[in-house]
Design a protein around this motif. Sequence first.
Motif, mmCIF file in Angstrom:
data_model
loop_
_atom_site.group_PDB
_atom_site.id
_atom_site.type_symbol
_atom_site.label_atom_id
_atom_site.label_comp_id
_atom_site.label_asym_id
_atom_site.label_seq_id
_atom_site.Cartn_x
_atom_site.Cartn_y
_atom_site.Cartn_z
ATOM 1 N N GLY A 6 -4.513 5.284 -2.949
ATOM 2 C CA GLY A 6 -4.536 4.519 -1.714
ATOM 3 C C GLY A 6 -3.423 3.508 -1.649
ATOM 4 N N GLU A 7 -3.727 2.335 -1.101
ATOM 5 C CA GLU A 7 -2.719 1.293 -0.874
ATOM 6 C C GLU A 7 -3.346 -0.078 -1.117
ATOM 7 O OE1 GLU A 7 0.267 -0.300 2.740
ATOM 8 O OE2 GLU A 7 -0.914 1.527 2.997
ATOM 9 N N ILE A 8 -2.565 -0.954 -1.726
ATOM 10 C CA ILE A 8 -2.974 -2.347 -1.945
ATOM 11 C C ILE A 8 -1.913 -3.262 -1.346
ATOM 12 C CG2 ILE A 8 -3.448 -4.161 -3.639
ATOM 13 C CD1 ILE A 8 -4.414 -2.026 -5.559
ATOM 14 N N LEU A 9 -2.376 -4.298 -0.638
ATOM 15 C CA LEU A 9 -1.493 -5.369 -0.166
ATOM 16 C C LEU A 9 -2.026 -6.691 -0.693
ATOM 17 C CD1 LEU A 9 0.160 -5.913 3.262
ATOM 18 C CD2 LEU A 9 -1.142 -7.782 2.245
ATOM 19 N N VAL A 10 -1.120 -7.513 -1.216
ATOM 20 C CA VAL A 10 -1.450 -8.861 -1.688
ATOM 21 C C VAL A 10 -0.469 -9.836 -1.051
ATOM 22 C CG1 VAL A 10 -1.631 -10.402 -3.676
ATOM 23 C CG2 VAL A 10 -2.327 -8.005 -3.901
ATOM 24 N N ALA A 11 -0.989 -10.916 -0.501
ATOM 25 C CA ALA A 11 -0.117 -11.919 0.122
ATOM 26 C C ALA A 11 -0.634 -13.315 -0.184
ATOM 27 C CB ALA A 11 -0.052 -11.710 1.631
ATOM 28 N N ARG A 12 0.306 -14.225 -0.369
ATOM 29 C CA ARG A 12 -0.037 -15.638 -0.496
ATOM 30 C C ARG A 12 0.741 -16.399 0.572
ATOM 31 N NH1 ARG A 12 -2.680 -18.525 -4.269
ATOM 32 N NH2 ARG A 12 -2.511 -16.892 -5.865
ATOM 33 N N GLY A 13 0.003 -17.127 1.401
ATOM 34 C CA GLY A 13 0.656 -17.755 2.535
ATOM 35 C C GLY A 13 1.227 -16.683 3.452
ATOM 36 N N GLY B 34 -1.238 6.663 -6.407
ATOM 37 C CA GLY B 34 -1.903 7.950 -6.539
ATOM 38 C C GLY B 34 -1.518 8.944 -5.451
ATOM 39 N N ALA B 35 -2.149 10.121 -5.539
ATOM 40 C CA ALA B 35 -1.850 11.217 -4.623
ATOM 41 C C ALA B 35 -2.766 11.176 -3.409
ATOM 42 C CB ALA B 35 -2.004 12.556 -5.339
ATOM 43 N N VAL B 36 -2.256 11.639 -2.269
ATOM 44 C CA VAL B 36 -3.061 11.691 -1.052
ATOM 45 C C VAL B 36 -4.224 12.658 -1.226
ATOM 46 C CG1 VAL B 36 -3.052 12.260 1.401
ATOM 47 C CG2 VAL B 36 -1.111 11.042 0.402
ATOM 48 N N ALA B 37 -3.950 13.851 -1.691
ATOM 49 C CA ALA B 37 -4.999 14.849 -1.945
ATOM 50 C C ALA B 37 -5.271 14.927 -3.440
ATOM 51 C CB ALA B 37 -4.575 16.217 -1.424
ATOM 52 N N PRO B 38 -6.529 15.147 -3.847
ATOM 53 C CA PRO B 38 -6.801 15.317 -5.269
ATOM 54 C C PRO B 38 -5.914 16.418 -5.851
ATOM 55 C CG PRO B 38 -8.850 15.153 -4.036
ATOM 56 C CD PRO B 38 -7.746 15.256 -3.018
ATOM 57 N N ASP B 39 -5.233 16.105 -6.940
ATOM 58 C CA ASP B 39 -4.318 17.044 -7.598
ATOM 59 C C ASP B 39 -3.151 17.433 -6.696
ATOM 60 O OD1 ASP B 39 -6.023 17.103 -9.856
ATOM 61 O OD2 ASP B 39 -7.255 18.648 -8.909
ATOM 62 N N GLY B 40 -2.894 16.636 -5.656
ATOM 63 C CA GLY B 40 -1.787 16.933 -4.755
ATOM 64 C C GLY B 40 -0.479 16.340 -5.237
ATOM 65 N N LEU C 275 -4.798 -16.916 0.224
ATOM 66 C CA LEU C 275 -4.589 -15.615 -0.409
ATOM 67 C C LEU C 275 -5.291 -14.507 0.368
ATOM 68 C CD1 LEU C 275 -3.426 -14.306 -3.056
ATOM 69 C CD2 LEU C 275 -5.673 -14.714 -4.078
ATOM 70 N N VAL C 276 -4.622 -13.369 0.503
ATOM 71 C CA VAL C 276 -5.193 -12.171 1.115
ATOM 72 C C VAL C 276 -5.000 -11.005 0.157
ATOM 73 C CG1 VAL C 276 -4.856 -10.434 2.932
ATOM 74 C CG2 VAL C 276 -4.873 -12.858 3.528
ATOM 75 N N VAL C 277 -6.066 -10.221 -0.023
ATOM 76 C CA VAL C 277 -6.001 -8.996 -0.817
ATOM 77 C C VAL C 277 -6.709 -7.911 -0.030
ATOM 78 C CG1 VAL C 277 -6.578 -7.860 -2.994
ATOM 79 C CG2 VAL C 277 -6.072 -10.319 -2.973
ATOM 80 N N MET C 278 -6.048 -6.792 0.175
ATOM 81 C CA MET C 278 -6.720 -5.692 0.869
ATOM 82 C C MET C 278 -6.434 -4.381 0.153
ATOM 83 S SD MET C 278 -4.433 -5.373 4.326
ATOM 84 C CE MET C 278 -4.651 -7.120 4.673
ATOM 85 N N VAL C 279 -7.412 -3.484 0.251
ATOM 86 C CA VAL C 279 -7.317 -2.191 -0.421
ATOM 87 C C VAL C 279 -7.774 -1.101 0.539
ATOM 88 C CG1 VAL C 279 -7.955 -0.832 -2.446
ATOM 89 C CG2 VAL C 279 -7.967 -3.336 -2.587
ATOM 90 N N PHE C 280 -7.043 0.004 0.541
ATOM 91 C CA PHE C 280 -7.442 1.206 1.255
ATOM 92 C C PHE C 280 -7.448 2.362 0.262
ATOM 93 C CE2 PHE C 280 -5.260 -1.525 4.225
ATOM 94 C CZ PHE C 280 -6.017 -1.461 5.388
ATOM 95 N N THR C 281 -8.460 3.192 0.319
ATOM 96 C CA THR C 281 -8.470 4.407 -0.487
ATOM 97 C C THR C 281 -9.026 5.552 0.338
ATOM 98 O OG1 THR C 281 -9.315 5.502 -2.493
ATOM 99 C CG2 THR C 281 -10.741 3.841 -1.500
#
Length: 315
Positions: A27-34, A44-50, A280-286
Amino acid sequence: MIVALALAAAAVAARVDSVAAQAKLSGEILVARGDSVLLDKGYGAVAPDGRVMHKAGERWRLASVTKQVVATLVMRRVAAGGFGLDAPARGAISYRQLLTHHSGLPNPDATPDTGGIPAFYTKPKPDLAYCTAKPIAAPGGAFSYNNCDYLLLGAALGPRLAWPGGMAMARPGEIGVPGYVGGKPEPRLSLASFGAAGGLMGTARALFRFDRDLMTGKLLPPSALAELWKPEGGRSYQALGQWVFPGQLKGCGAAKRIVQRDGEIGGVQTRNYILPDDDLVVMVFTNRGSDDFSFGEIWQGKGFAYDLLSAVACG
Protein backbone atom coordinates in the motif's frame (compact mmCIF):
# COMPACT_ATOMS: atom_id res chain seq x y z
CA MET A 1 16.26 24.57 7.81
CA ILE A 2 16.27 22.60 4.55
CA VAL A 3 19.08 20.36 5.78
CA ALA A 4 17.32 19.72 9.09
CA LEU A 5 14.09 18.84 7.29
CA ALA A 6 15.93 16.44 4.97
CA LEU A 7 17.59 14.74 7.94
CA ALA A 8 14.27 14.42 9.75
CA ALA A 9 12.62 12.97 6.64
CA ALA A 10 15.44 10.45 6.20
CA ALA A 11 15.20 9.33 9.81
CA VAL A 12 11.42 8.92 9.62
CA ALA A 13 11.70 7.03 6.33
CA ALA A 14 14.19 4.58 7.79
CA ARG A 15 11.96 3.81 10.79
CA VAL A 16 8.78 3.55 8.71
CA ASP A 17 10.49 1.35 6.11
CA SER A 18 11.46 -1.05 8.88
CA VAL A 19 7.91 -1.25 10.28
CA ALA A 20 6.39 -1.65 6.81
CA ALA A 21 8.84 -4.38 5.86
CA GLN A 22 8.24 -6.32 9.06
CA ALA A 23 4.46 -6.17 8.52
CA LYS A 24 4.77 -6.91 4.77
CA LEU A 25 2.57 -3.93 3.92
CA SER A 26 1.16 -3.59 0.43
CA GLY A 27 0.00 0.00 0.00
CA GLU A 28 1.04 3.57 0.75
CA ILE A 29 2.12 5.51 3.84
CA LEU A 30 2.23 9.29 4.25
CA VAL A 31 3.82 11.02 7.25
CA ALA A 32 3.81 14.78 7.76
CA ARG A 33 4.80 17.16 10.51
CA GLY A 34 3.35 20.62 10.23
CA ASP A 35 3.12 21.60 6.58
CA SER A 36 6.02 19.33 5.58
CA VAL A 37 5.46 15.87 4.13
CA LEU A 38 8.33 13.79 5.50
CA LEU A 39 7.36 10.60 3.67
CA ASP A 40 4.91 9.58 0.95
CA LYS A 41 5.82 6.16 -0.35
CA GLY A 42 4.41 2.99 -1.86
CA TYR A 43 5.21 -0.43 -0.41
CA GLY A 44 4.83 -3.92 -1.81
CA ALA A 45 3.05 -5.23 -4.89
CA VAL A 46 -0.42 -4.18 -6.04
CA ALA A 47 -1.49 -7.78 -6.65
CA PRO A 48 -0.37 -10.69 -4.46
CA ASP A 49 2.77 -12.11 -6.10
CA GLY A 50 2.44 -9.40 -8.75
CA ARG A 51 5.20 -7.41 -10.42
CA VAL A 52 3.55 -3.97 -10.42
CA MET A 53 4.57 -2.19 -7.25
CA HIS A 54 2.62 0.38 -5.26
CA LYS A 55 3.75 3.97 -5.66
CA ALA A 56 2.94 7.28 -4.03
CA GLY A 57 0.03 9.21 -5.48
CA GLU A 58 -2.35 6.36 -6.23
CA ARG A 59 -6.05 7.23 -6.17
CA TRP A 60 -7.56 5.33 -3.26
CA ARG A 61 -11.09 4.77 -2.03
CA LEU A 62 -11.23 6.68 1.26
CA ALA A 63 -13.90 4.33 2.62
CA SER A 64 -15.19 5.49 6.02
CA VAL A 65 -12.69 8.33 6.18
CA THR A 66 -15.54 9.83 4.12
CA LYS A 67 -17.48 10.01 7.41
CA GLN A 68 -14.73 12.18 8.93
CA VAL A 69 -15.08 14.57 6.01
CA VAL A 70 -18.89 14.60 6.20
CA ALA A 71 -18.79 15.26 9.96
CA THR A 72 -16.56 18.25 9.28
CA LEU A 73 -19.00 19.59 6.67
CA VAL A 74 -21.83 19.21 9.18
CA MET A 75 -19.86 21.15 11.79
CA ARG A 76 -19.18 23.91 9.26
CA ARG A 77 -22.94 24.34 8.84
CA VAL A 78 -23.40 24.30 12.61
CA ALA A 79 -20.65 26.91 13.09
CA ALA A 80 -22.29 29.10 10.45
CA GLY A 81 -25.57 28.99 12.36
CA GLY A 82 -27.38 26.74 9.91
CA PHE A 83 -28.69 24.38 12.59
CA GLY A 84 -27.76 22.84 15.94
CA LEU A 85 -26.35 19.37 16.46
CA ASP A 86 -29.44 18.37 18.43
CA ALA A 87 -31.86 19.71 15.81
CA PRO A 88 -33.84 17.11 13.83
CA ALA A 89 -32.13 15.97 10.65
CA ARG A 90 -34.75 13.35 9.72
CA GLY A 91 -37.98 13.03 11.66
CA ALA A 92 -37.11 12.57 15.33
CA ILE A 93 -33.47 11.74 14.59
CA SER A 94 -30.97 14.51 15.34
CA TYR A 95 -27.77 15.36 13.53
CA ARG A 96 -25.80 14.29 16.59
CA GLN A 97 -27.53 10.89 16.68
CA LEU A 98 -26.68 10.31 13.03
CA LEU A 99 -23.07 11.44 13.54
CA THR A 100 -22.60 9.09 16.51
CA HIS A 101 -24.62 6.08 15.30
CA HIS A 102 -27.46 6.31 17.79
CA SER A 103 -30.20 6.62 15.15
CA GLY A 104 -31.92 3.22 15.18
CA LEU A 105 -32.03 3.13 11.37
CA PRO A 106 -31.98 -0.06 9.26
CA ASN A 107 -28.48 -1.34 8.54
CA PRO A 108 -27.36 -1.93 4.91
CA ASP A 109 -25.01 -4.67 6.12
CA ALA A 110 -28.12 -6.71 6.97
CA THR A 111 -29.23 -6.91 3.32
CA PRO A 112 -28.84 -10.32 1.62
CA ASP A 113 -25.33 -11.51 0.83
CA THR A 114 -24.46 -11.48 -2.86
CA GLY A 115 -21.14 -13.27 -3.28
CA GLY A 116 -19.51 -11.76 -0.21
CA ILE A 117 -21.06 -8.27 -0.43
CA PRO A 118 -24.43 -7.16 1.03
CA ALA A 119 -26.88 -6.47 -1.80
CA PHE A 120 -27.15 -2.80 -0.78
CA TYR A 121 -23.58 -2.21 -2.00
CA THR A 122 -24.06 -3.65 -5.47
CA LYS A 123 -26.40 -0.89 -6.67
CA PRO A 124 -25.24 2.07 -8.80
CA LYS A 125 -26.15 4.62 -6.11
CA PRO A 126 -27.15 4.71 -2.42
CA ASP A 127 -30.59 3.23 -1.69
CA LEU A 128 -32.01 5.99 0.50
CA ALA A 129 -35.44 4.35 0.42
CA TYR A 130 -33.99 1.42 2.37
CA CYS A 131 -32.47 3.80 4.92
CA THR A 132 -35.71 5.69 5.45
CA ALA A 133 -37.88 2.59 5.82
CA LYS A 134 -39.16 1.48 9.22
CA PRO A 135 -36.50 2.05 11.93
CA ILE A 136 -35.32 -0.98 13.85
CA ALA A 137 -34.96 0.95 17.14
CA ALA A 138 -35.90 4.30 18.66
CA PRO A 139 -33.36 7.11 18.14
CA GLY A 140 -31.07 7.79 21.08
CA GLY A 141 -30.57 4.14 21.97
CA ALA A 142 -27.40 2.06 22.03
CA PHE A 143 -24.52 2.64 19.61
CA SER A 144 -24.96 0.68 16.39
CA TYR A 145 -22.53 1.37 13.55
CA ASN A 146 -24.56 2.00 10.43
CA ASN A 147 -23.79 3.48 7.01
CA CYS A 148 -27.38 4.72 6.64
CA ASP A 149 -26.58 7.35 9.29
CA TYR A 150 -24.10 9.11 7.05
CA LEU A 151 -26.08 8.56 3.87
CA LEU A 152 -28.90 10.55 5.49
CA LEU A 153 -26.44 13.20 6.67
CA GLY A 154 -25.25 13.56 3.09
CA ALA A 155 -28.84 13.90 1.89
CA ALA A 156 -29.54 16.51 4.59
CA LEU A 157 -26.52 18.56 3.52
CA GLY A 158 -27.76 18.62 -0.05
CA PRO A 159 -26.65 17.31 -3.46
CA ARG A 160 -24.08 19.99 -4.28
CA LEU A 161 -21.55 19.39 -1.55
CA ALA A 162 -18.15 21.02 -2.01
CA TRP A 163 -15.78 18.16 -1.24
CA PRO A 164 -12.23 19.04 -0.18
CA GLY A 165 -9.76 19.62 -3.01
CA GLY A 166 -8.56 16.45 -4.69
CA MET A 167 -11.49 14.38 -3.43
CA ALA A 168 -14.57 13.32 -5.38
CA MET A 169 -17.42 10.88 -4.97
CA ALA A 170 -16.88 7.63 -6.87
CA ARG A 171 -18.63 7.46 -10.22
CA PRO A 172 -20.60 4.33 -11.16
CA GLY A 173 -18.10 1.55 -11.84
CA GLU A 174 -15.14 3.39 -10.30
CA ILE A 175 -13.28 1.60 -7.48
CA GLY A 176 -9.74 3.03 -7.46
CA VAL A 177 -6.90 0.71 -6.44
CA PRO A 178 -8.29 -2.85 -6.65
CA GLY A 179 -8.60 -4.74 -3.39
CA TYR A 180 -7.75 -8.33 -2.50
CA VAL A 181 -9.40 -10.63 0.02
CA GLY A 182 -7.90 -13.97 0.93
CA GLY A 183 -5.26 -13.47 -1.73
CA LYS A 184 -7.90 -13.18 -4.47
CA PRO A 185 -9.62 -10.20 -6.15
CA GLU A 186 -12.28 -8.73 -3.90
CA PRO A 187 -15.98 -9.48 -4.55
CA ARG A 188 -17.61 -7.21 -7.10
CA LEU A 189 -19.01 -4.08 -5.44
CA SER A 190 -20.28 -0.62 -6.32
CA LEU A 191 -18.25 2.01 -4.48
CA ALA A 192 -20.76 4.65 -5.58
CA SER A 193 -23.44 2.93 -3.46
CA PHE A 194 -21.56 3.95 -0.29
CA GLY A 195 -22.13 7.64 -0.99
CA ALA A 196 -21.53 9.94 1.98
CA ALA A 197 -20.81 6.90 4.18
CA GLY A 198 -17.73 5.74 2.26
CA GLY A 199 -17.76 6.67 -1.41
CA LEU A 200 -15.11 9.39 -1.55
CA MET A 201 -11.94 8.84 -3.55
CA GLY A 202 -8.68 10.75 -3.39
CA THR A 203 -4.92 10.60 -2.98
CA ALA A 204 -2.93 10.58 0.24
CA ARG A 205 -1.84 14.15 -0.49
CA ALA A 206 -5.47 15.26 -0.84
CA LEU A 207 -6.31 13.71 2.52
CA PHE A 208 -3.25 15.37 4.06
CA ARG A 209 -4.42 18.77 2.85
CA PHE A 210 -7.79 18.11 4.46
CA ASP A 211 -6.12 17.11 7.72
CA ARG A 212 -3.93 20.22 7.73
CA ASP A 213 -6.86 22.53 6.98
CA LEU A 214 -8.74 20.89 9.85
CA MET A 215 -5.80 21.16 12.25
CA THR A 216 -4.96 24.77 11.42
CA GLY A 217 -8.46 26.24 11.63
CA LYS A 218 -9.04 26.78 7.93
CA LEU A 219 -12.10 24.51 7.97
CA LEU A 220 -13.52 25.10 11.45
CA PRO A 221 -13.21 27.73 14.19
CA PRO A 222 -11.67 26.48 17.47
CA SER A 223 -15.01 25.92 19.25
CA ALA A 224 -16.40 23.85 16.36
CA LEU A 225 -13.19 21.80 16.10
CA ALA A 226 -13.32 21.13 19.84
CA GLU A 227 -16.90 19.87 19.45
CA LEU A 228 -15.92 17.70 16.48
CA TRP A 229 -13.13 16.08 18.48
CA LYS A 230 -14.95 15.77 21.82
CA PRO A 231 -15.55 12.12 22.82
CA GLU A 232 -19.14 11.38 23.75
CA GLY A 233 -18.09 9.95 27.11
CA GLY A 234 -19.61 7.07 29.02
CA ARG A 235 -16.43 5.02 28.46
CA SER A 236 -16.66 5.77 24.74
CA TYR A 237 -13.99 7.64 22.81
CA GLN A 238 -16.28 8.14 19.82
CA ALA A 239 -16.37 11.77 18.73
CA LEU A 240 -18.18 13.09 15.63
CA GLY A 241 -17.16 10.95 12.68
CA GLN A 242 -13.90 9.81 14.31
CA TRP A 243 -12.42 8.49 17.53
CA VAL A 244 -10.30 10.64 19.86
CA PHE A 245 -8.38 8.99 22.67
CA PRO A 246 -5.14 9.06 24.70
CA GLY A 247 -2.73 6.54 23.18
CA GLN A 248 0.31 5.27 25.01
CA LEU A 249 3.06 4.62 22.46
CA LYS A 250 6.41 2.87 22.81
CA GLY A 251 9.17 5.35 23.56
CA CYS A 252 6.90 8.26 24.49
CA GLY A 253 6.70 9.23 28.13
CA ALA A 254 3.17 10.62 28.19
CA ALA A 255 0.12 9.44 26.28
CA LYS A 256 -0.55 11.15 22.96
CA ARG A 257 -3.93 12.57 21.96
CA ILE A 258 -4.83 10.63 18.81
CA VAL A 259 -7.62 11.40 16.35
CA GLN A 260 -8.29 8.20 14.42
CA ARG A 261 -10.56 7.33 11.51
CA ASP A 262 -10.67 3.80 10.12
CA GLY A 263 -12.12 2.59 6.86
CA GLU A 264 -12.55 -0.71 5.06
CA ILE A 265 -14.49 -1.54 1.92
CA GLY A 266 -13.94 -4.88 0.22
CA GLY A 267 -10.21 -5.51 0.09
CA VAL A 268 -9.07 -1.93 0.79
CA GLN A 269 -8.36 -0.54 4.26
CA THR A 270 -7.56 3.05 5.24
CA ARG A 271 -6.30 4.66 8.43
CA ASN A 272 -6.06 8.39 9.08
CA TYR A 273 -4.25 9.38 12.28
CA ILE A 274 -3.93 12.96 13.47
CA LEU A 275 -1.83 13.78 16.54
CA PRO A 276 -2.87 17.44 16.88
CA ASP A 277 -0.72 18.28 19.89
CA ASP A 278 2.35 17.02 18.00
CA ASP A 279 1.40 18.67 14.69
CA LEU A 280 1.65 15.21 13.15
CA VAL A 281 -0.31 13.28 10.51
CA VAL A 282 0.12 9.60 9.67
CA MET A 283 -2.02 7.81 7.12
CA VAL A 284 -1.94 4.33 5.65
CA PHE A 285 -3.69 2.72 2.69
CA THR A 286 -3.54 -0.97 1.88
CA ASN A 287 -5.32 -3.03 -0.75
CA ARG A 288 -5.44 -6.11 1.42
CA GLY A 289 -8.55 -6.89 3.50
CA SER A 290 -8.44 -7.22 7.27
CA ASP A 291 -8.16 -11.01 7.08
CA ASP A 292 -4.91 -10.58 5.12
CA PHE A 293 -3.47 -7.51 6.85
CA SER A 294 -4.12 -6.59 10.47
CA PHE A 295 -3.58 -3.04 11.73
CA GLY A 296 -4.23 -3.91 15.37
CA GLU A 297 -5.31 -1.24 17.86
CA ILE A 298 -3.19 1.29 19.72
CA TRP A 299 -4.65 0.27 23.09
CA GLN A 300 -3.37 -3.28 22.56
CA GLY A 301 0.21 -2.03 22.83
CA LYS A 302 1.32 -4.09 19.84
CA GLY A 303 0.64 -4.59 16.16
CA PHE A 304 1.30 -2.59 13.00
CA ALA A 305 -0.52 0.63 13.92
CA TYR A 306 1.08 0.73 17.37
CA ASP A 307 4.55 0.11 15.92
CA LEU A 308 4.08 2.67 13.15
CA LEU A 309 2.85 5.51 15.35
CA SER A 310 5.51 4.71 17.96
CA ALA A 311 8.23 4.86 15.29
CA VAL A 312 6.97 8.19 13.95
CA ALA A 313 5.91 10.00 17.13
CA CYS A 314 8.46 8.63 19.59
CA GLY A 315 11.50 7.81 17.48
